[in-house]
Design a protein around this motif. Structure first.
Motif, short mmCIF file in Angstrom:
data_model
loop_
_atom_site.label_atom_id
_atom_site.label_comp_id
_atom_site.label_asym_id
_atom_site.label_seq_id
_atom_site.Cartn_x
_atom_site.Cartn_y
_atom_site.Cartn_z
N ILE A 1 0.88 -1.17 0.00
CA ILE A 1 0.00 0.00 0.00
C ILE A 1 0.91 1.21 0.00
CG2 ILE A 1 -1.84 1.24 1.22
CD1 ILE A 1 -2.42 -1.43 2.70
N CYS A 2 0.66 2.14 -0.92
CA CYS A 2 1.47 3.36 -0.91
C CYS A 2 0.57 4.58 -0.94
CB CYS A 2 2.46 3.38 -2.08
SG CYS A 2 1.76 3.55 -3.72
N GLY A 3 1.14 5.71 -0.56
CA GLY A 3 0.41 6.96 -0.49
C GLY A 3 0.47 7.73 -1.80
N PRO A 4 -0.11 8.93 -1.83
CA PRO A 4 -0.24 9.70 -3.07
C PRO A 4 1.05 10.31 -3.59
CG PRO A 4 -1.19 10.92 -1.25
CD PRO A 4 -0.87 9.57 -0.73
N GLN A 5 2.15 10.13 -2.91
CA GLN A 5 3.46 10.48 -3.46
C GLN A 5 4.31 9.23 -3.70
OE1 GLN A 5 4.04 13.56 -0.30
NE2 GLN A 5 4.77 14.82 -2.00
N GLY A 6 3.66 8.08 -3.70
CA GLY A 6 4.35 6.82 -3.95
C GLY A 6 5.04 6.25 -2.74
N GLU A 7 4.88 6.88 -1.58
CA GLU A 7 5.58 6.42 -0.37
C GLU A 7 4.95 5.13 0.14
OE1 GLU A 7 2.33 9.24 1.23
OE2 GLU A 7 3.47 8.90 -0.62
N PHE A 8 5.79 4.18 0.52
CA PHE A 8 5.28 2.93 1.08
C PHE A 8 4.61 3.20 2.43
CE2 PHE A 8 8.61 0.78 -1.58
CZ PHE A 8 7.73 -0.01 -2.32
N LEU A 9 3.39 2.70 2.57
CA LEU A 9 2.70 2.72 3.85
C LEU A 9 2.74 1.35 4.51
CD1 LEU A 9 -0.43 4.84 2.85
CD2 LEU A 9 1.73 5.64 3.85
N ALA A 10 2.80 0.30 3.68
CA ALA A 10 2.91 -1.07 4.18
C ALA A 10 3.37 -1.94 3.02
CB ALA A 10 1.58 -1.57 4.73
N ARG A 11 4.18 -2.97 3.34
CA ARG A 11 4.68 -3.86 2.30
C ARG A 11 4.94 -5.25 2.88
NH1 ARG A 11 10.03 -2.92 -1.62
NH2 ARG A 11 9.87 -4.92 -2.71
N ALA A 12 4.55 -6.27 2.12
CA ALA A 12 4.73 -7.66 2.54
C ALA A 12 6.00 -8.25 1.95
CB ALA A 12 3.52 -8.49 2.10
N ASP A 13 6.35 -9.45 2.41
CA ASP A 13 7.51 -10.14 1.85
C ASP A 13 7.06 -11.01 0.67
OD1 ASP A 13 6.35 -12.50 2.87
OD2 ASP A 13 7.69 -12.58 4.60
N ASP A 14 7.96 -11.88 0.19
CA ASP A 14 7.68 -12.66 -1.02
C ASP A 14 7.24 -14.09 -0.71
OD1 ASP A 14 10.01 -13.88 -0.18
OD2 ASP A 14 11.11 -13.55 -2.05
N ALA A 15 6.96 -14.38 0.55
CA ALA A 15 6.70 -15.77 0.89
C ALA A 15 5.51 -16.01 1.80
CB ALA A 15 7.94 -16.39 1.55
N GLY A 16 5.20 -15.08 2.68
CA GLY A 16 4.25 -15.38 3.75
C GLY A 16 2.85 -14.86 3.51
N GLU A 17 1.89 -15.53 4.13
CA GLU A 17 0.53 -15.03 4.19
C GLU A 17 0.54 -13.80 5.08
OE1 GLU A 17 -2.79 -18.12 3.45
OE2 GLU A 17 -2.57 -17.88 5.61
N THR A 18 -0.05 -12.70 4.62
CA THR A 18 0.14 -11.43 5.29
C THR A 18 -1.13 -10.59 5.20
OG1 THR A 18 2.47 -11.44 4.61
CG2 THR A 18 1.59 -9.36 5.42
N ILE A 19 -1.39 -9.82 6.25
CA ILE A 19 -2.42 -8.78 6.22
C ILE A 19 -1.71 -7.44 6.39
CG2 ILE A 19 -4.53 -7.89 7.23
CD1 ILE A 19 -4.97 -10.68 8.46
N LEU A 20 -1.78 -6.60 5.38
CA LEU A 20 -1.20 -5.27 5.45
C LEU A 20 -2.26 -4.27 5.88
CD1 LEU A 20 0.86 -5.09 2.13
CD2 LEU A 20 1.66 -5.77 4.39
N HIS A 21 -1.87 -3.29 6.69
CA HIS A 21 -2.79 -2.24 7.12
C HIS A 21 -2.18 -0.88 6.84
CE1 HIS A 21 -5.77 -4.61 9.46
NE2 HIS A 21 -4.75 -5.44 9.66
N ALA A 22 -3.05 0.07 6.50
CA ALA A 22 -2.61 1.47 6.36
C ALA A 22 -3.81 2.37 6.59
CB ALA A 22 -2.01 1.72 4.99
N ARG A 23 -3.54 3.54 7.14
CA ARG A 23 -4.57 4.55 7.35
C ARG A 23 -4.60 5.46 6.11
NH1 ARG A 23 -9.08 5.33 10.15
NH2 ARG A 23 -8.07 4.01 11.72
N ILE A 24 -5.77 5.58 5.51
CA ILE A 24 -5.95 6.41 4.32
C ILE A 24 -6.63 7.71 4.72
CG2 ILE A 24 -7.05 6.60 2.06
CD1 ILE A 24 -4.78 4.55 2.16
N ASP A 25 -6.03 8.83 4.36
CA ASP A 25 -6.61 10.15 4.59
C ASP A 25 -7.09 10.68 3.24
OD1 ASP A 25 -7.20 12.81 5.04
OD2 ASP A 25 -5.41 13.22 6.23
N ARG A 26 -8.40 10.75 3.05
CA ARG A 26 -8.95 11.14 1.76
C ARG A 26 -8.60 12.58 1.40
NH1 ARG A 26 -14.08 11.51 2.11
NH2 ARG A 26 -14.62 11.19 -0.07
#
Length: 305
Positions: free
Chosen positions: A250-275
């Motif tokens: 998940i990244c923000g409106p300037q392309g900044e990473f807000l959350a990122r998973a690895d290449d192997a595991g089952e994952t739940i990513l979370h991020a707060r979105i400010d409209r």
């Protein structure tokens, strides 16, 4: 529909899939419940999360997996969204009519209603990704009469839902943006040929991440990109299968990473979105203001002669 909140929490789910649809959907449901327990208001699932990625081969028997909308999978997702009070973005191998099948993203609102659907517009046909055999390109958006690149209205705002191969096309992201999308969403199923060397694998992964972050930057919008994970064998036995590379983000409106998973595991990513943040960014990076729409006519041509 009441006004969408200024902020909300999004979760992107990266999961392993099974040949048994009920098993895959049980995994999905478990992960969605966990995401909501951790505060998610919007949950986004990966492409074709109810089955293995069947497009590695061309097999007419696979069409038996397709479902109508509404159908068993959408009913299950609808009930889950209604119970948990969330907006839920899922994926269905849709049987629209005899001989017409789509790769379709569905969006369930907090009351369990089908807020809308998006039928994948760009369909690849590459070794291991024989999607043109199975999927008809999308056309109009459900319940709108608009062209395919139209956001879906939900209680959390306007979602610009696209699917996988669409993520390589800046035109799709821009058209969603111009139609008022407040978030770009790309459910994905992408991975490596396991015989590719590590350098090539690294280049492919970097390209996948970079192009989507570029859409975030160019349109001043957050991007949510959940991808599947794990090695899935080639049913024909002709290849070693695909290693789906995960790396959901998940990244923000300037392309900044807000959350990122690895290449192997089952994952739940979370991020707060400010409209409101997209509005703030657009005031200092006014790409949409400075577009030269008088000079872009040739974009609708296949080739400029």
């Amino acid at each position: 529909m009441k006004q969408a909140p200024d902020t909300f929490q999004v979760a992107a789910i990266q999961q392993h899939c099974s040949a048994d649809k009920d098993t895959s959907l049980a995994t999905t449901e478990r992960l969605v419940r966990q995401a909501v327990a951790d505060g998610a208001n919007l949950v986004v699932l990966q492409e074709l999360h109810a089955t293995l990625y069947f497009c590695q081969t061309e097999d007419t028997s696979v069409f038996e997996l397709a479902e109508p909308i509404p159908g068993p999978t959408t009913e299950r997702l609808s009930a889950l969204a209604r119970e948990l009070g969330i907006v839920l973005v899922g994926s269905v191998f849709e049987r629209r009519m005899n001989g017409v099948y789509h790769n379709t993203a569905v969006v369930m609102d907090t009351d369990g209603s089908l807020a809308g659907l998006y039928r994948k517009m760009h369909i690849p046909d590459d070794p291991g990704f024989y999607e043109k055999f199975y999927f008809t390109p999308g056309d109009a958006v459900f319940n709108t009469g608009e062209n395919g690149f139209t956001p879906i209205n939900t209680s959390l705002g306007k979602l610009g839902v696209l699917v996988c191969w669409d993520q390589w096309y800046p035109e799709a992201a821009r058209l969603m943006t111009l139609a008022g999308a407040e978030l770009l969403i790309y459910p994905t199923a992408i991975g490596w040929d396991v015989t590719d060397d590590p350098q090539e694998q690294a280049r492919q992964l970097d390209a996948w991440i970079t192009v989507q972050r570029g859409h975030a930057v160019a349109n001043n919008l957050p991007v949510v990109a959940p991808n599947r994970v794990g090695v899935e064998p080639d049913p024909s036995g002709q290849t070693d299968g695909i290693r789906f590379w995960g790396n959901s983000f998940i990244c923000g409106p300037q392309g900044e990473f807000l959350a990122r998973a690895d290449d192997a595991g089952e994952t739940i990513l979370h991020a707060r979105i400010d409209r409101q943040r997209s509005e703030s960014v657009r005031r200092i990076w006014p790409y949409l203001r400075d577009r030269r729409i008088d000079a872009y006519q040739d974009l609708v041509k296949r080739v400029r002669d």
